[in-house]
Write a protein that holds these residues in place. Structure first.
Motif, PDB file in Angstrom:
ATOM      1  N   HIS A 152      99.991 -32.885 -18.470  1.00  0.00           N
ATOM      2  CA  HIS A 152      99.683 -34.298 -18.719  1.00  0.00           C
ATOM      3  C   HIS A 152     100.116 -35.148 -17.521  1.00  0.00           C
ATOM      4  CE1 HIS A 152      98.985 -37.996 -20.879  1.00  0.00           C
ATOM      5  NE2 HIS A 152     100.228 -38.389 -20.595  1.00  0.00           N
ATOM      6  N   HIS A 153     101.320 -34.887 -16.996  1.00  0.00           N
ATOM      7  CA  HIS A 153     101.796 -35.628 -15.821  1.00  0.00           C
ATOM      8  C   HIS A 153     100.894 -35.388 -14.617  1.00  0.00           C
ATOM      9  CE1 HIS A 153     105.149 -37.665 -17.315  1.00  0.00           C
ATOM     10  NE2 HIS A 153     106.158 -36.927 -16.865  1.00  0.00           N
ATOM     11  N   GLN A 154     100.503 -34.134 -14.429  1.00  0.00           N
ATOM     12  CA  GLN A 154      99.650 -33.800 -13.296  1.00  0.00           C
ATOM     13  C   GLN A 154      98.277 -34.484 -13.443  1.00  0.00           C
ATOM     14  OE1 GLN A 154      99.033 -29.649 -12.687  1.00  0.00           O
ATOM     15  NE2 GLN A 154      97.887 -29.940 -10.788  1.00  0.00           N
ATOM     16  N   ALA A 155      97.716 -34.481 -14.643  1.00  0.00           N
ATOM     17  CA  ALA A 155      96.422 -35.123 -14.870  1.00  0.00           C
ATOM     18  C   ALA A 155      96.537 -36.634 -14.661  1.00  0.00           C
ATOM     19  CB  ALA A 155      95.913 -34.817 -16.272  1.00  0.00           C
ATOM     20  N   ALA A 156      97.637 -37.226 -15.112  1.00  0.00           N
ATOM     21  CA  ALA A 156      97.835 -38.671 -14.932  1.00  0.00           C
ATOM     22  C   ALA A 156      97.990 -38.997 -13.448  1.00  0.00           C
ATOM     23  CB  ALA A 156      99.059 -39.130 -15.712  1.00  0.00           C
ATOM     24  N   ALA A 157      98.711 -38.152 -12.713  1.00  0.00           N
ATOM     25  CA  ALA A 157      98.895 -38.388 -11.277  1.00  0.00           C
ATOM     26  C   ALA A 157      97.573 -38.250 -10.530  1.00  0.00           C
ATOM     27  CB  ALA A 157      99.924 -37.412 -10.710  1.00  0.00           C
TER      28      ALA A 157
ATOM     29  N   ALA B  17      92.957 -40.753  -7.846  1.00  0.00           N
ATOM     30  CA  ALA B  17      91.495 -40.859  -7.728  1.00  0.00           C
ATOM     31  C   ALA B  17      91.021 -42.262  -8.000  1.00  0.00           C
ATOM     32  CB  ALA B  17      90.821 -39.878  -8.663  1.00  0.00           C
ATOM     33  N   GLY B  18      91.655 -42.981  -8.856  1.00  0.00           N
ATOM     34  CA  GLY B  18      91.181 -44.318  -9.216  1.00  0.00           C
ATOM     35  C   GLY B  18      91.913 -45.436  -8.497  1.00  0.00           C
ATOM     36  N   ALA B  19      92.595 -45.140  -7.415  1.00  0.00           N
ATOM     37  CA  ALA B  19      93.366 -46.160  -6.691  1.00  0.00           C
ATOM     38  C   ALA B  19      92.464 -47.118  -5.959  1.00  0.00           C
ATOM     39  CB  ALA B  19      94.330 -45.486  -5.723  1.00  0.00           C
ATOM     40  N   TRP B  20      91.232 -46.766  -5.598  1.00  0.00           N
ATOM     41  CA  TRP B  20      90.372 -47.649  -4.820  1.00  0.00           C
ATOM     42  C   TRP B  20      89.689 -48.689  -5.717  1.00  0.00           C
ATOM     43  CZ3 TRP B  20      85.270 -47.610  -6.204  1.00  0.00           C
ATOM     44  CH2 TRP B  20      84.859 -46.524  -6.963  1.00  0.00           C
TER      45      TRP B  20
END
Length: 134
Positions: free
Chosen positions: A117-122, A127-130
């Motif tokens: 879950h942590h890895q998927a959230a990271a 990926a969605g930072a832009w």
């Protein structure tokens, strides 16, 4: 087996039923019935029977205790003494009924799921930072 002895001189006077017999391991002369009597053996037999009854009772109590030993609700393995004591101390609502191995497997599974879950959230955050919502 009793071992008896006498002499011909002693047998001649009172006869074989008189106190003319020596029994090895005892003091003094005895009549034939007293020499053959085994009161020590009777006490020994009684002590052996008592010890046997106590051992049989102990075995029965141990078997009964093992019969009452709770088992894991998942793998059906019998609880260890420590886990059984913990199970008896625990509130029945809060006890999961699992053995130590199944508890460890559950904890490992939860740790793997949390790491995933942590890895998927990271990854989602990276990926969605832009793109941002305003």
């Amino acid at each position: 087996m009793p071992v008896l002895a006498t002499t011909l001189d002693l047998l001649a006077e009172p006869g074989p039923l008189g106190p003319v017999w020596w029994r090895y391991g005892r003091q003094g002369r005895h009549s034939l019935t007293d020499a053959l009597d085994n009161p020590d053996g009777d006490r020994l037999l009684e002590a052996e029977q008592t010890a046997h009854a106590q051992a049989r009772g102990k075995e029965w109590r141990q078997a009964e205790r093992e019969r009452r030993r709770p088992a894991c609700t998942r793998c059906r393995a019998k609880f260890s003494d420590e886990r059984w004591a913990e199970h008896e101390r625990a509130d029945t609502w809060g006890d999961d009924g699992l053995c130590a191995d199944c508890r460890r497997a559950d904890a490992d599974q939860r740790a793997r799921e949390a790491a995933e879950h942590h890895q998927a959230a990271a990854e989602a955050a990276a990926a969605g930072a832009w793109w941002r919502r305003s």
